[in-house]
Motif scaffolding. Structure first.
Motif, short mmCIF file in Angstrom:
data_model
loop_
_atom_site.label_atom_id
_atom_site.label_comp_id
_atom_site.label_asym_id
_atom_site.label_seq_id
_atom_site.Cartn_x
_atom_site.Cartn_y
_atom_site.Cartn_z
N GLN A 56 30.91 -0.62 3.42
CA GLN A 56 30.04 -0.89 4.55
C GLN A 56 29.68 0.42 5.25
N PHE A 57 28.76 0.32 6.21
CA PHE A 57 28.18 1.52 6.81
C PHE A 57 28.78 1.80 8.18
N TRP A 58 29.03 3.09 8.43
CA TRP A 58 29.74 3.53 9.63
C TRP A 58 28.89 4.54 10.39
N HIS A 59 28.71 4.29 11.68
CA HIS A 59 27.95 5.20 12.55
C HIS A 59 28.92 6.22 13.15
N THR A 60 28.68 7.50 12.87
CA THR A 60 29.67 8.52 13.19
C THR A 60 29.79 8.82 14.68
N ILE A 61 28.74 8.58 15.46
CA ILE A 61 28.81 8.83 16.90
C ILE A 61 29.32 7.58 17.64
N ALA A 62 28.74 6.44 17.36
CA ALA A 62 29.17 5.20 18.01
C ALA A 62 30.54 4.75 17.51
N GLN A 63 30.97 5.27 16.34
CA GLN A 63 32.21 4.86 15.70
C GLN A 63 32.23 3.33 15.56
N GLU A 64 31.16 2.87 14.93
CA GLU A 64 30.94 1.43 14.84
C GLU A 64 30.58 1.04 13.41
N ASN A 65 31.13 -0.08 12.95
CA ASN A 65 30.77 -0.62 11.65
C ASN A 65 29.43 -1.34 11.79
N LEU A 66 28.45 -0.92 10.99
CA LEU A 66 27.11 -1.52 11.05
C LEU A 66 26.90 -2.61 10.01
N GLY A 67 27.93 -2.88 9.21
CA GLY A 67 27.85 -3.96 8.24
C GLY A 67 27.49 -3.50 6.84
N PRO A 68 27.31 -4.45 5.91
CA PRO A 68 27.07 -4.11 4.51
C PRO A 68 25.60 -3.86 4.16
N VAL A 69 24.68 -4.27 5.03
CA VAL A 69 23.24 -4.09 4.76
C VAL A 69 22.55 -3.65 6.05
N LEU A 70 21.69 -2.64 5.93
CA LEU A 70 20.92 -2.16 7.08
C LEU A 70 19.44 -2.29 6.80
N LYS A 71 18.68 -2.84 7.73
CA LYS A 71 17.22 -2.77 7.67
C LYS A 71 16.83 -1.44 8.29
N ALA A 72 15.95 -0.70 7.63
CA ALA A 72 15.67 0.65 8.10
C ALA A 72 14.26 1.10 7.72
N ILE A 73 13.70 1.96 8.58
CA ILE A 73 12.38 2.55 8.36
C ILE A 73 12.56 4.05 8.20
N PRO A 74 12.09 4.64 7.09
CA PRO A 74 12.25 6.09 6.89
C PRO A 74 11.35 6.89 7.82
N ILE A 75 11.91 7.92 8.43
CA ILE A 75 11.15 8.76 9.35
C ILE A 75 10.81 10.11 8.71
N ILE A 76 11.83 10.82 8.25
CA ILE A 76 11.58 12.14 7.65
C ILE A 76 12.75 12.48 6.75
N ILE A 77 12.49 13.29 5.74
CA ILE A 77 13.55 13.68 4.81
C ILE A 77 13.58 15.20 4.67
N ARG A 78 14.77 15.72 4.45
CA ARG A 78 14.94 17.15 4.17
C ARG A 78 15.68 17.30 2.85
N LYS A 79 15.09 18.06 1.94
CA LYS A 79 15.74 18.39 0.67
C LYS A 79 16.36 19.76 0.79
N SER A 80 17.61 19.88 0.46
CA SER A 80 18.29 21.17 0.58
C SER A 80 19.32 21.31 -0.53
N TYR A 81 19.91 22.49 -0.59
CA TYR A 81 21.05 22.73 -1.47
C TYR A 81 22.19 23.26 -0.61
N VAL A 82 23.40 22.80 -0.94
CA VAL A 82 24.59 23.21 -0.19
C VAL A 82 25.62 23.73 -1.18
N LEU A 83 26.12 24.93 -0.92
CA LEU A 83 27.17 25.52 -1.74
C LEU A 83 28.50 25.30 -1.02
N TRP A 84 29.31 24.42 -1.58
CA TRP A 84 30.58 24.05 -0.97
C TRP A 84 31.73 24.86 -1.54
N ALA A 85 32.68 25.19 -0.69
CA ALA A 85 33.96 25.68 -1.19
C ALA A 85 34.69 24.52 -1.85
#
Length: 274
Positions: A56-85
Motif C-alpha cells: 500500500q501507499f505511504w505519504h512521507t510527510i503526513a505519515q499516513e497510509n493512503l490505501g492500495p489504490v490512488l486516483k491521480a492526475i499527472p502534473i510534471i515529471i523529471r527524468k534524472s540519473y542518480v549515482l548511489w553509494a
C-alpha cells in the motif's frame, strides 16, 4: 448541538472565503514536495507505524497510509540519473544528473565496494552520463556484464490526488525495477488526445517475483479524464512547477535492483517476508 461543518475541497465552508495567500518572497523552487512510497515487506514504516501495510501507499510527510489504490492526475515529471553509494556505504547519493545529461559533480571519482564485488572499484562521472557510461549494465561491478548499472535511471512524477487534496501535490519515484511501468505510463499519456494534466490514472501495486523473493511494483491504469475544476487546477500547477527547483522530501533508494541475466530483480532490502 453544534452543526457539522460542510466540507468542500478538503475545507470547511467557513474557510472557503480565505484564498491562499503568498507567504513571502518564495516560489515553487523553495518547496520540498512530499513523497508517496510503495511499502515493501521490510520497509521501516512497518516497524514504526501500525497503519503501514506492505503493498500500500505511504505519504512521507503526513505519515499516513493512503490505501492500495490512488486516483491521480499527472502534473510534471523529471527524468534524472542518480549515482548511489552501495547500501553498506553511508555516503548515500554520490552524484546526480538532474537534467538527465550532465553530472553534478562532473569529472569526479568515487571509490566504492559494491556487494558481490571481490574488491573496491572506482566510479568516474566525467561530464555527462553518456560519457561516463555509468547508466549501462555491467558498470556497478566492472568485469561482470550482468551487474546492474552503477547509475539509476530515475523518474520523479508529481501527482495531484483528487481524493486527498490536502496531501497534493506529491511525488512518486520510479527507479530500478519500476522504470518499466513508468515508461509504459508515459506512452499511454502520450497517446491521449488531451494534455497530461487533464488525464486521470489509478496507481496500484502488483506483486512480482525477484531472485530473493516477491516484492511490490507499481501499476498504472487509465481512469478517464479530470473534470474542469481539477484540469484547471493541475494546469496551473504544471505551469508553476515547470519553472523547476522542486525536490522530493525523501529520495531514499528503496527499489529492488535489476539483474540483466534473466531479467531478475534482487535487493537485500526487498526480501521475501510474507
Amino acid at each position: 448541538m453544534n452543526e457539522v461543518a460542510k466540507v468542500e475541497n478538503g475545507l470547511p465552508a467557513h474557510l472557503q472565503q480565505y484564498a491562499k495567500a503568498k507567504i513571502g518572497n518564495v516560489d515553487s523552487s523553495d518547496r520540498i514536495i512530499p513523497r508517496i512510497k510503495l511499502i515493501q515487506a521490510i520497509s521501516p514504516e512497518l516497524q514504526d507505524f501500525p497503519t503501514a501495510k506492505a503493498g500500500q501507499f505511504w505519504h512521507t510527510i503526513a505519515q499516513e497510509n493512503l490505501g492500495p489504490v490512488l486516483k491521480a492526475i499527472p502534473i510534471i515529471i523529471r527524468k534524472s540519473y542518480v549515482l548511489w553509494a552501495p547500501r553498506n556505504d553511508d555516503r548515500g547519493i554520490l552524484a546526480r544528473a538532474n537534467d538527465g545529461v550532465h553530472w553534478e559533480p562532473a569529472d569526479a571519482e568515487f571509490r566504492v565496494k559494491p556487494k558481490g564485488s571481490p574488491s573496491e572499484v572506482v566510479y568516474r562521472t566525467k561530464k555527462t552520463v553518456i560519457e561516463s557510461g555509468l547508466d549501462q549494465f555491467g558498470t556497478s561491478i566492472p568485469g561482470d556484464p550482468n551487474s546492474a548499472p552503477a547509475a539509476s535511471l530515475t523518474y520523479q512524477m508529481m501527482w495531484y490526488l483528487p481524493d486527498f487534496p490536502e496531501l497534493s501535490p506529491s511525488i512518486v519515484i520510479n527507479t530500478r525495477s519500476s522504470v518499466k511501468p513508468m515508461q509504459q505510463l508515459l506512452s499511454r499519456i502520450d497517446s491521449k488526445p488531451v494534455a497530461h494534466y487533464a488525464q486521470m490514472y489509478d496507481i496500484s501495486s502488483v506483486q512480482q517475483k525477484g531472485a530473493e523473493g516477491p516484492y511490490f511494483n507499481f501499476a498504472y491504469t487509465g481512469a478517464g479524464f479530470a473534470d474542469e475544476h481539477h484540469a484547471k487546477l493541475c494546469a496551473d500547477m504544471f505551469e508553476s512547477f515547470s519553472k523547476g527547483g522542486w525536490v522530493a522530501n525523501d529520495e531514499a533508494e528503496d527499489e529492488p535492483v535489476v539483474d540483466k541475466s534473466a531479467g531478475k530483480v534482487y535487493d537485500e532490502n526487498v526480501a521475501s517476508k510474507f
